[in-house]
Design a protein around this motif. Structure first.
Motif, PDB file in Angstrom:
ATOM      1  N   LEU A 122       0.825  -1.204   0.000  1.00 49.33           N
ATOM      2  CA  LEU A 122       0.000   0.000   0.000  1.00 49.33           C
ATOM      3  C   LEU A 122       0.863   1.259   0.000  1.00 49.33           C
ATOM      4  O   LEU A 122       0.554   2.239  -0.693  1.00 49.33           O
ATOM      5  N   PHE A 123       1.945   1.222   0.763  1.00 45.58           N
ATOM      6  CA  PHE A 123       2.844   2.373   0.904  1.00 45.58           C
ATOM      7  C   PHE A 123       4.287   1.926   0.635  1.00 45.58           C
ATOM      8  O   PHE A 123       5.059   1.693   1.578  1.00 45.58           O
ATOM      9  N   PRO A 124       4.698   1.787  -0.618  1.00 45.95           N
ATOM     10  CA  PRO A 124       6.065   1.335  -0.930  1.00 45.95           C
ATOM     11  C   PRO A 124       7.144   2.209  -0.285  1.00 45.95           C
ATOM     12  O   PRO A 124       8.230   1.713   0.047  1.00 45.95           O
ATOM     13  N   GLY A 139       5.737  14.975   6.615  1.00 43.63           N
ATOM     14  CA  GLY A 139       4.395  14.856   7.185  1.00 43.63           C
ATOM     15  C   GLY A 139       3.574  13.784   6.490  1.00 43.63           C
ATOM     16  O   GLY A 139       2.855  13.014   7.135  1.00 43.63           O
ATOM     17  N   GLY A 140       3.671  13.722   5.174  1.00 41.36           N
ATOM     18  CA  GLY A 140       2.914  12.715   4.433  1.00 41.36           C
ATOM     19  C   GLY A 140       3.377  11.311   4.746  1.00 41.36           C
ATOM     20  O   GLY A 140       2.561  10.391   4.885  1.00 41.36           O
ATOM     21  N   GLU A 141       4.691  11.129   4.862  1.00 42.79           N
ATOM     22  CA  GLU A 141       5.227   9.811   5.202  1.00 42.79           C
ATOM     23  C   GLU A 141       4.809   9.403   6.609  1.00 42.79           C
ATOM     24  O   GLU A 141       4.492   8.245   6.867  1.00 42.79           O
ATOM     25  N   GLN A 142       4.787  10.358   7.530  1.00 41.89           N
ATOM     26  CA  GLN A 142       4.329  10.053   8.887  1.00 41.89           C
ATOM     27  C   GLN A 142       2.860   9.636   8.893  1.00 41.89           C
ATOM     28  O   GLN A 142       2.466   8.742   9.651  1.00 41.89           O
ATOM     29  N   GLN A 143       2.066  10.268   8.032  1.00 45.18           N
ATOM     30  CA  GLN A 143       0.661   9.867   7.956  1.00 45.18           C
ATOM     31  C   GLN A 143       0.537   8.452   7.412  1.00 45.18           C
ATOM     32  O   GLN A 143      -0.321   7.680   7.867  1.00 45.18           O
ATOM     33  N   MET A 144       1.374   8.082   6.482  1.00 43.61           N
ATOM     34  CA  MET A 144       1.389   6.707   5.986  1.00 43.61           C
ATOM     35  C   MET A 144       1.686   5.729   7.120  1.00 43.61           C
ATOM     36  O   MET A 144       1.060   4.673   7.223  1.00 43.61           O
ATOM     37  N   VAL A 145       2.654   6.084   7.986  1.00 36.81           N
ATOM     38  CA  VAL A 145       2.992   5.221   9.114  1.00 36.81           C
ATOM     39  C   VAL A 145       1.807   5.097  10.068  1.00 36.81           C
ATOM     40  O   VAL A 145       1.492   4.007  10.554  1.00 36.81           O
ATOM     41  N   ALA A 146       1.123   6.211  10.324  1.00 39.24           N
ATOM     42  CA  ALA A 146      -0.029   6.186  11.231  1.00 39.24           C
ATOM     43  C   ALA A 146      -1.134   5.277  10.695  1.00 39.24           C
ATOM     44  O   ALA A 146      -1.740   4.503  11.451  1.00 39.24           O
ATOM     45  N   VAL A 147      -1.396   5.360   9.396  1.00 38.23           N
ATOM     46  CA  VAL A 147      -2.400   4.479   8.791  1.00 38.23           C
ATOM     47  C   VAL A 147      -1.917   3.034   8.834  1.00 38.23           C
ATOM     48  O   VAL A 147      -2.657   2.113   9.210  1.00 38.23           O
ATOM     49  N   GLY A 148      -0.655   2.826   8.477  1.00 39.83           N
ATOM     50  CA  GLY A 148      -0.101   1.478   8.476  1.00 39.83           C
ATOM     51  C   GLY A 148      -0.114   0.839   9.855  1.00 39.83           C
ATOM     52  O   GLY A 148      -0.417  -0.354   9.991  1.00 39.83           O
ATOM     53  N   THR A 172      -2.073  14.221  -0.080  1.00 36.59           N
ATOM     54  CA  THR A 172      -3.462  13.968   0.305  1.00 36.59           C
ATOM     55  C   THR A 172      -4.101  12.960  -0.633  1.00 36.59           C
ATOM     56  O   THR A 172      -4.795  12.029  -0.194  1.00 36.59           O
ATOM     57  N   GLN A 173      -3.855  13.120  -1.921  1.00 32.13           N
ATOM     58  CA  GLN A 173      -4.406  12.189  -2.913  1.00 32.13           C
ATOM     59  C   GLN A 173      -3.885  10.772  -2.683  1.00 32.13           C
ATOM     60  O   GLN A 173      -4.641   9.794  -2.787  1.00 32.13           O
ATOM     61  N   ILE A 174      -2.601  10.650  -2.335  1.00 33.26           N
ATOM     62  CA  ILE A 174      -2.011   9.330  -2.084  1.00 33.26           C
ATOM     63  C   ILE A 174      -2.652   8.682  -0.856  1.00 33.26           C
ATOM     64  O   ILE A 174      -3.029   7.495  -0.883  1.00 33.26           O
ATOM     65  N   VAL A 175      -2.801   9.452   0.215  1.00 31.15           N
ATOM     66  CA  VAL A 175      -3.369   8.905   1.453  1.00 31.15           C
ATOM     67  C   VAL A 175      -4.833   8.531   1.247  1.00 31.15           C
ATOM     68  O   VAL A 175      -5.279   7.460   1.680  1.00 31.15           O
ATOM     69  N   PHE A 176      -5.592   9.386   0.573  1.00 31.69           N
ATOM     70  CA  PHE A 176      -6.998   9.075   0.313  1.00 31.69           C
ATOM     71  C   PHE A 176      -7.131   7.843  -0.577  1.00 31.69           C
ATOM     72  O   PHE A 176      -8.021   7.012  -0.377  1.00 31.69           O
ATOM     73  N   GLY A 177      -6.234   7.726  -1.568  1.00 32.43           N
ATOM     74  CA  GLY A 177      -6.261   6.552  -2.420  1.00 32.43           C
ATOM     75  C   GLY A 177      -5.986   5.285  -1.637  1.00 32.43           C
ATOM     76  O   GLY A 177      -6.600   4.236  -1.892  1.00 32.43           O
ATOM     77  N   ALA A 178      -5.095   5.383  -0.661  1.00 33.05           N
ATOM     78  CA  ALA A 178      -4.798   4.226   0.184  1.00 33.05           C
ATOM     79  C   ALA A 178      -5.994   3.837   1.041  1.00 33.05           C
ATOM     80  O   ALA A 178      -6.297   2.653   1.209  1.00 33.05           O
TER      81      ALA A 178
END
Length: 236
Positions: A122-124, A139-148, A172-178
């Motif tokens: 999901l988050f390569p 910040g975006g990478e940290q949000q990926m970690v929080a979701v993961g 935002t588009q990447i996180v929403f897509g995930a």
């Protein structure tokens, strides 16, 4: 239903924030909660997760009563929470932060390798940075970690609080897509989000909160077309 909230009341000390909130989440559904700052959106999610103790009403997850239970018990029952502000451990690596998501749920620990592979798919970028300290990420990478991290608990319901806060439009588009991809696997998603237009486009259904009460609900498409919603939250 995966999640049912009945006449929920909650607040902080003597300050009541939520007044008889009712909402539900069907299996595999994507539901958004929108509203102005201070409407009670975050308090709703925190009450579901046990971080705020309800003063009235009931919260059911898969038919099991969550009301008054502590957060670790609620995670064991199948709820994952992505908090506002991410709340990572900055001096721990990406992998260590992700692994914390398995801490309290035996099922999650038993399938941790499989789930981690799914998170990395999901988050390569997280796989590339798995040994990097979380506090050094964007910040975006940290949000990926929080979701993961939330996904590592293998939840049946994922509640997500303001995931686009402070992110660029691309991230935002990447996180929403995930989140949509997670939902497509059958995980029900309850999203609180300041980006009303984007969240309503994703949502099967949505609720509007004002002053701690649900004042409107409908499909995402219907609320996106609602003149009152458009004027209040989309500046249209």
């Amino acid at each position: 239903m995966d999640l049912v909230i009945q006449n929920l009341q909650a607040g902080y000390g003597k300050v009541q924030v939520l007044w008889d909130v009712n909402l539900h989440l069907n299996p595999g559904e994507f539901v958004a909660v929108i509203g102005a700052n201070g409407a009670g959106k975050t308090t709703t999610l925190r009450a579901i997760s046990g971080l705020v103790k309800p003063t009235g009403g009931r919260i059911l997850l898969g038919g099991q009563d969550l009301t008054g239970r502590n957060p670790s018990d609620i995670v064991r029952l199948g709820l994952g929470h992505v908090p506002e502000g991410r709340e990572l451990f900055p001096l721990m690596t990406v992998l260590e932060n992700l692994t914390l998501g398995t801490a309290v749920r035996p099922e999650a620990r038993a399938h941790s390798a499989q789930t981690l592979a799914q998170v990395f798919t999901l988050f390569p970028r997280l796989q590339e940075r798995q040994t990097q300290l979380a506090g050094t990420l964007s910040g975006g990478e940290q949000q990926m970690v929080a979701v993961g991290r939330a996904l590592m608990s293998r939840p049946r319901v994922l509640v997500v609080d303001e995931p686009s806060l402070g992110l660029s439009p691309l991230m935002t588009q990447i996180v929403f897509g995930a989140l949509k991809a997670v939902n497509d696997t059958g995980v029900a998603v309850l999203l609180v989000e300041q980006n009303v237009g984007a969240s309503l486009k994703l949502a099967d259904r949505a609720y509007v909160l004002e002053n701690g009460q649900v004042v409107n609900e409908g499909t995402g498409a219907a609320l996106l077309a609602d003149p009152t919603v458009r004027e209040a939250y989309l500046a249209l």
